[in-house]
Every structure is written in C-alpha cells, then in structure tokens.
Write a protein that holds these residues in place. Structure first.
Motif, mmCIF file in Angstrom:
data_model
loop_
_atom_site.group_PDB
_atom_site.id
_atom_site.type_symbol
_atom_site.label_atom_id
_atom_site.label_comp_id
_atom_site.label_asym_id
_atom_site.label_seq_id
_atom_site.Cartn_x
_atom_site.Cartn_y
_atom_site.Cartn_z
ATOM 1 N N UNK A 86 0.860 -1.178 0.000
ATOM 2 C CA UNK A 86 0.000 0.000 0.000
ATOM 3 C C UNK A 86 0.903 1.236 0.000
ATOM 4 N N UNK A 87 0.558 2.164 -0.843
ATOM 5 C CA UNK A 87 1.371 3.371 -1.003
ATOM 6 C C UNK A 87 1.023 4.408 0.057
ATOM 7 N N UNK A 88 1.944 5.343 0.224
ATOM 8 C CA UNK A 88 1.742 6.430 1.177
ATOM 9 C C UNK A 88 0.530 7.266 0.800
ATOM 10 N N UNK A 89 0.324 7.501 -0.485
ATOM 11 C CA UNK A 89 -0.832 8.288 -0.932
ATOM 12 C C UNK A 89 -2.145 7.615 -0.540
ATOM 13 N N UNK A 90 -2.180 6.293 -0.645
ATOM 14 C CA UNK A 90 -3.382 5.557 -0.252
ATOM 15 C C UNK A 90 -3.653 5.702 1.245
ATOM 16 N N UNK A 91 -2.603 5.614 2.036
ATOM 17 C CA UNK A 91 -2.762 5.757 3.487
ATOM 18 C C UNK A 91 -3.238 7.153 3.867
ATOM 19 N N UNK A 92 -2.708 8.158 3.209
ATOM 20 C CA UNK A 92 -3.127 9.541 3.474
ATOM 21 C C UNK A 92 -4.581 9.730 3.086
ATOM 22 N N UNK A 93 -4.984 9.154 1.958
ATOM 23 C CA UNK A 93 -6.376 9.268 1.520
ATOM 24 C C UNK A 93 -7.315 8.551 2.486
ATOM 25 N N UNK A 94 -6.915 7.384 2.973
ATOM 26 C CA UNK A 94 -7.736 6.664 3.954
ATOM 27 C C UNK A 94 -7.892 7.494 5.216
ATOM 28 N N UNK A 95 -6.812 8.107 5.666
ATOM 29 C CA UNK A 95 -6.876 8.946 6.857
ATOM 30 C C UNK A 95 -7.810 10.128 6.654
ATOM 31 N N UNK A 96 -7.777 10.748 5.490
ATOM 32 C CA UNK A 96 -8.657 11.892 5.246
ATOM 33 C C UNK A 96 -10.122 11.455 5.163
ATOM 34 N N UNK A 97 -10.392 10.275 4.580
ATOM 35 C CA UNK A 97 -11.765 9.761 4.539
ATOM 36 C C UNK A 97 -12.271 9.473 5.946
ATOM 37 N N UNK A 98 -11.436 8.893 6.789
ATOM 38 C CA UNK A 98 -11.826 8.643 8.182
ATOM 39 C C UNK A 98 -12.099 9.946 8.920
ATOM 40 N N UNK A 99 -11.301 10.968 8.653
ATOM 41 C CA UNK A 99 -11.491 12.275 9.291
ATOM 42 C C UNK A 99 -12.818 12.895 8.858
ATOM 43 N N UNK A 100 -13.149 12.793 7.573
ATOM 44 C CA UNK A 100 -14.427 13.326 7.089
ATOM 45 C C UNK A 100 -15.595 12.618 7.760
ATOM 46 N N UNK A 101 -15.498 11.292 7.881
ATOM 47 C CA UNK A 101 -16.561 10.531 8.532
ATOM 48 C C UNK A 101 -16.668 10.920 10.006
ATOM 49 N N UNK A 102 -15.540 11.049 10.669
ATOM 50 C CA UNK A 102 -15.525 11.418 12.083
ATOM 51 C C UNK A 102 -16.129 12.804 12.300
ATOM 52 N N UNK A 103 -15.811 13.742 11.436
ATOM 53 C CA UNK A 103 -16.372 15.093 11.547
ATOM 54 C C UNK A 103 -17.884 15.083 11.372
ATOM 55 N N UNK A 104 -18.367 14.286 10.424
ATOM 56 C CA UNK A 104 -19.809 14.198 10.183
ATOM 57 C C UNK A 104 -20.515 13.592 11.380
ATOM 58 N N UNK A 105 -19.931 12.557 11.970
ATOM 59 C CA UNK A 105 -20.536 11.930 13.144
ATOM 60 C C UNK A 105 -20.537 12.898 14.325
ATOM 61 N N UNK A 106 -19.485 13.677 14.487
ATOM 62 C CA UNK A 106 -19.447 14.670 15.559
ATOM 63 C C UNK A 106 -20.552 15.708 15.398
ATOM 64 N N UNK A 107 -20.784 16.156 14.163
ATOM 65 C CA UNK A 107 -21.867 17.111 13.916
ATOM 66 C C UNK A 107 -23.222 16.481 14.219
ATOM 67 N N UNK A 108 -23.383 15.211 13.871
ATOM 68 C CA UNK A 108 -24.646 14.514 14.141
ATOM 69 C C UNK A 108 -24.885 14.368 15.646
ATOM 70 N N UNK A 109 -23.843 14.129 16.399
ATOM 71 C CA UNK A 109 -23.972 14.020 17.857
ATOM 72 C C UNK A 109 -24.410 15.358 18.438
ATOM 73 N N UNK A 110 -23.821 16.441 17.963
ATOM 74 C CA UNK A 110 -24.222 17.765 18.437
ATOM 75 C C UNK A 110 -25.683 18.049 18.120
ATOM 76 N N UNK A 111 -26.105 17.688 16.917
ATOM 77 C CA UNK A 111 -27.498 17.904 16.526
ATOM 78 C C UNK A 111 -28.448 17.050 17.364
#
Length: 71
Positions: A1-26
């Motif tokens: 697995x390439x470094x670019x793939x790992x960075x992209x996976x991390x950013x996708x996880x961050x986007x999901x985490x941010x969305x879940x945090x907003x949903x918890x606040x709501x």
C-alpha cells in the motif's frame, strides 16, 4: 500500500468522524415532541429522518466503498 493511499484513507476517516461529531451535536439539541395530550416525549435526542442522518449514512457508505476499493 502506497503512502498516498494511506493519506487518503486517513482523510476519509477524518471526514466521517467530523460528520458523526456534527450529528452528535445535533442529536443533543433535539428536545422531542408530544402527540396529542400524552405526556410521553418522542424523538428525544433522535436525528432519524433528518438530512444529517442521511449525510452520516452516505459518508459511511463512501468510507466502506473506498476501503474495499483500496484494500
């Protein structure tokens, strides 16, 4: 697995985490409602049927798709 793939996976996880945090606040802001003269409250801390619940589902499906595509 390439470094670019790992960075992209991390950013996708961050986007999901941010969305879940907003949903918890709501969900914490949802006060609920009564039907008729009943005292029972329905929908307390519940976001089902809202746009945010759809956003969480879409992000989860996007994350699942991306992980199965890359792994």
């Amino acid at each position: 697995m390439k470094l670019d793939d790992l960075i992209q996976i991390k950013s996708e996880l961050k986007r999901f985490s941010d969305t879940v945090d907003e949903a918890i606040k709501l969900a914490k802001l949802q006060k609920g409602y009564t039907i008729g003269s009943k005292i029972d409250l329905y929908g307390v801390n519940d976001i089902s049927g809202t746009r945010m619940s759809g956003a969480v589902k879409r992000r989860a499906l996007d994350l699942r798709y991306y992980l199965t595509k890359k792994l």
